[in-house]
Design a protein around this motif. Structure first.
Motif, PDB file in Angstrom:
ATOM      1  N   THR B  28      50.003  88.826  82.083  1.00 16.81           N
ATOM      2  CA  THR B  28      50.920  88.423  81.013  1.00 16.81           C
ATOM      3  C   THR B  28      51.921  87.388  81.517  1.00 16.81           C
ATOM      4  OG1 THR B  28      50.706  90.596  80.020  1.00 16.81           O
ATOM      5  CG2 THR B  28      52.565  89.302  79.295  1.00 16.81           C
ATOM      6  N   ARG B  31      50.906  83.925  80.803  1.00 17.34           N
ATOM      7  CA  ARG B  31      50.416  83.668  79.439  1.00 17.34           C
ATOM      8  C   ARG B  31      51.510  82.959  78.662  1.00 17.34           C
ATOM      9  NH1 ARG B  31      48.419  88.517  75.438  1.00 17.34           N
ATOM     10  NH2 ARG B  31      47.469  87.187  73.884  1.00 17.34           N
ATOM     11  N   GLN B  36      44.815  80.006  75.764  1.00 15.03           N
ATOM     12  CA  GLN B  36      44.743  79.483  77.124  1.00 15.03           C
ATOM     13  C   GLN B  36      43.386  79.840  77.696  1.00 15.03           C
ATOM     14  OE1 GLN B  36      48.504  81.436  78.333  1.00 15.03           O
ATOM     15  NE2 GLN B  36      48.575  79.890  79.921  1.00 15.03           N
ATOM     16  N   LEU B  85      42.280  83.711  78.169  1.00 12.81           N
ATOM     17  CA  LEU B  85      43.275  84.593  78.789  1.00 12.81           C
ATOM     18  C   LEU B  85      43.842  85.586  77.778  1.00 12.81           C
ATOM     19  CD1 LEU B  85      45.014  85.374  81.242  1.00 12.81           C
ATOM     20  CD2 LEU B  85      46.694  83.699  80.477  1.00 12.81           C
ATOM     21  N   GLY B  86      44.170  85.076  76.581  1.00 10.32           N
ATOM     22  CA  GLY B  86      44.751  85.947  75.559  1.00 10.32           C
ATOM     23  C   GLY B  86      43.833  87.111  75.224  1.00 10.32           C
TER      24      GLY B  86
END
Lengths: 324, 304
Positions: B28, B31, B36, B85-86
């Motif tokens: 996180t 992020r 991303q 990534l999310g």
């Protein structure tokens, strides 16, 4: 058309502390349907594709001195804004509890009355219907008027009753949710990943939730749950399979059903546990027409079902399954 | 990536982690926007996750093999693959339900080159995920960080203080100048935009805040506020509460390196944050590094 009753302390507690906040999550506006024996809060029964919820109380669960009369077989139905209802009830309770509720020595003089009235609102020449709460404290008397819709016509009430009768069908197999809080936080996180939830329920007592998009498949399987209704023996050699394979095999054998629902609807249905039910069961209606969740309430201090309260939701199934 | 011969045998990596929340916290931290693309690189030493933004900002999360309770690596070379990534973090998040402190197993690749996740903490429930992976971009990601001189120019500051300072600099915004000077030893953050704001960390005035300082010459570089902000804005509050130090180093050409430490230790049965302030084996720490390129506009070029 007349309706007048007194809310009991138990009824106040049920509505104010438990049901109104749960029902508010289902949707801001609902039908309140009053009959000779029942008060029923209904969401989305007549209209639309939203989640249907049905909270039914025997009149004794909420009221005393319950009087209702109408030309339509003593049935009255109207729509009401739940947040307004909740606010009015909370506000009037601050006065009502000055006397310590109905437990005070002066019982007869302190009661919380609820009735249907027609009043002329300010700056208007047309009388409007209200659901009115009335009580008094030491020094003051309070009236809270909650605006409601015009009462439903005879035809609409019949339609509502028919929809209610239709919605009473129970699925053949229901599985008990092990831990509502855990399921809630799980689905709360899961809903970031996708919009469509696959729900599979087997007669062995498995509940399998899965979100599948082009980028990710995310799922959870809960097994060995308590089953109500049709059951089947767990096939041997099933232990080492993946959740997906197990579910697929169960569906092929006719021991399971699977539907797709909106994750948002599913999350809403879990939020019903704000009403503090003692158990919750999920099941898929025949022909996969909807996903049903049934909440069970016990008589306080026992394991016996409190038959005076019932709450269940029906989640619409998303058609055209298989495509994302 | 991995040759077809390997696929039929054992996967490149199977590993197990007993504190998913720690991994979520670490990921996180890097992020900084909604969509991303991240690249994961696997090796015998652990897993590195890399994210990048417009060639000016890069972040790496090092999850060393010591963080894992099991780490079976059998690839040749260093397999790399891309994920969102999310989605990865959201997915991991569903594995860390309170009161559900299970172990999670990672496997790569799956039959269709997916990243497979599975938690089986009890016989009666399991959570699983398959994340589609991409072939990552072939360009070199490395920012080639080199020390500016014979002694590295760096300082260590409490993470919460750093975050607070950078948050405060949002008001002037746009461009932030960071200056280190040896005499008196101090660090200055200066924002000029809608107004001026200067934040000084004096080494001798407040050694609790600025816990280490290394600088033998005055250096000064400007960085885009939005990139600087990305280095601290997403650190989870639990990590800020731990309040370890964050180390900032300025390398050749003004490249800024920001390092944070995030605990991935298994929470003890009492409350986590209280305990994690005390000693923890260094092996249960995830390292996070940000690299921020300095702004090269006419003014700063003229300065140097």
């Amino acid at each position: 058309m007349k309706f007048k009753a007194f809310l009991t302390d138990h009824g106040i507690n049920l509505l104010e502390k438990r049901f109104l906040q749960a029902l508010d999550k289902m949707g801001k506006v609902c039908h309140l349907y009053l009959t000779r024996d029942h008060a029923i809060f209904l969401h989305n029964l007549l209209n639309g594709d939203g989640i249907q919820s049905i909270a039914q109380f025997q009149k004794e669960a909420l009221f005393e001195d319950y009087r209702i009369s109408s030309q339509n077989d003593d049935r009255i139905a109207f729509t009401i804004d739940l947040s307004l209802l909740h606010r009015a009830l909370r506000s009037i309770l601050t006065i009502y509890t000055e006397f310590g509720g109905s437990h005070s020595s002066d019982t007869a003089s302190n009661r919380l009355q609820i009735k249907l009235v027609k009043k002329l609102p300010p700056h208007s020449s047309q009388p409007m219907p209200f659901l009115t709460f009335e009580t008094k404290g030491y020094k003051s008397a309070v009236i809270q008027d909650v605006p409601i819709s015009k009462p439903l016509s005879r035809a609409d009430v019949l339609e509502l009753q028919a929809a209610l009768d239709m919605a009473q069908d129970l699925p053949q197999t229901l599985v008990q949710v092990p831990d509502m809080n855990q399921l809630q936080s799980f689905v709360d996180r899961m809903k970031h990943v996708g919009d469509v939830l696959n729900v599979s329920i087997t007669k062995y007592g498995d509940l399998h939730l899965q979100i599948s998009t082009s980028l990710i498949t995310l799922g959870a399987e809960f097994r060995k749950l308590k089953v109500i209704g049709e059951q089947a023996r767990v096939p041997s050699g099933d232990e080492n399979l993946t959740a997906q394979t197990r579910t697929r095999r169960a569906i092929d054998k006719g021991d399971a059903m699977s539907v797709q629902v909106s994750v948002k609807h599913f999350f809403k249905s879990i939020q019903c546990h704000l009403a503090k039910p003692d158990c919750a069961f999920y099941g898929i209606a025949q022909q996969g027409s909807c996903l049903t969740v049934v909440f069970q309430f016990f008589v306080p201090g026992t394991r016996q079902t409190d038959k005076s309260i019932s709450l269940h939701c029906r989640l619409p199934v998303l058609i055209d399954s298989g495509t994302n | 990536m991995s040759s077809s011969g390997v696929e039929t045998e054992s996967p490149d990596l199977i590993c197990e982690l007993d504190n998913v929340q720690g991994m979520v916290d670490a990921l996180t931290s890097v992020r900084w926007k909604r969509h991303q693309d991240a690249v994961l690189e696997l090796s015998e030493h652990g897993i590195v996750l890399i994210v990048e933004d417009t060639g000016c900002l890069q972040a790496k999360v090092y999850l060393q093999r010591e963080l894992f309770v099991r780490y079976e690596y059998s690839a040749h070379g260093r397999p790399r693959f891309g994920v969102s990534l999310g989605l990865f973090v959201d997915c991991l998040n569903t594995f860390c339900i309170p009161g559900h402190s299970g172990t999670i197993e990672f496997q790569y690749p799956g039959p269709d080159m997916q990243l497979l996740l599975k938690s089986t903490d009890s016989l009666s429930s399991c959570t699983y995920a398959e994340i589609r992976t991409r072939i990552p971009d072939t360009i070199s990601w490395d920012y080639n960080f080199e020390p500016a001189g014979s002694t590295p120019i760096s300082f260590t500051v409490k993470s919460s203080a750093l975050k607070e300072a950078i948050d405060d600099l949002e008001w002037p915004g746009s461009s932030i100048q960071i200056t280190l000077q040896p005499n008196p030893p101090s660090v200055t953050f200066k924002g000029e935009g809608h107004g001026d704001l200067q934040i000084d960390f004096m080494y001798y005035a407040n050694m609790d805040l600025l816990t280490a300082f290394n600088c033998d010459q005055t250096v000064s570089h400007s960085y885009k506020y939005k990139f600087l902000r990305a280095t601290t804005s997403n650190i989870p509050s639990s990590v800020i509460k731990d309040n370890r130090g964050s180390k900032l180093t300025i390398g050749r050409g003004g490249m800024l390196k920001v390092q944070h430490l995030v605990s991935v230790a298994r929470p003890s049965n009492s409350h986590t944050h209280v305990d994690s302030v005390s000693y923890q084996p260094p092996s249960r720490i995830a390292y996070i590094e940000f690299f921020v390129k300095p702004q090269v506009d006419e003014e700063t070029a003229y300065d140097s």
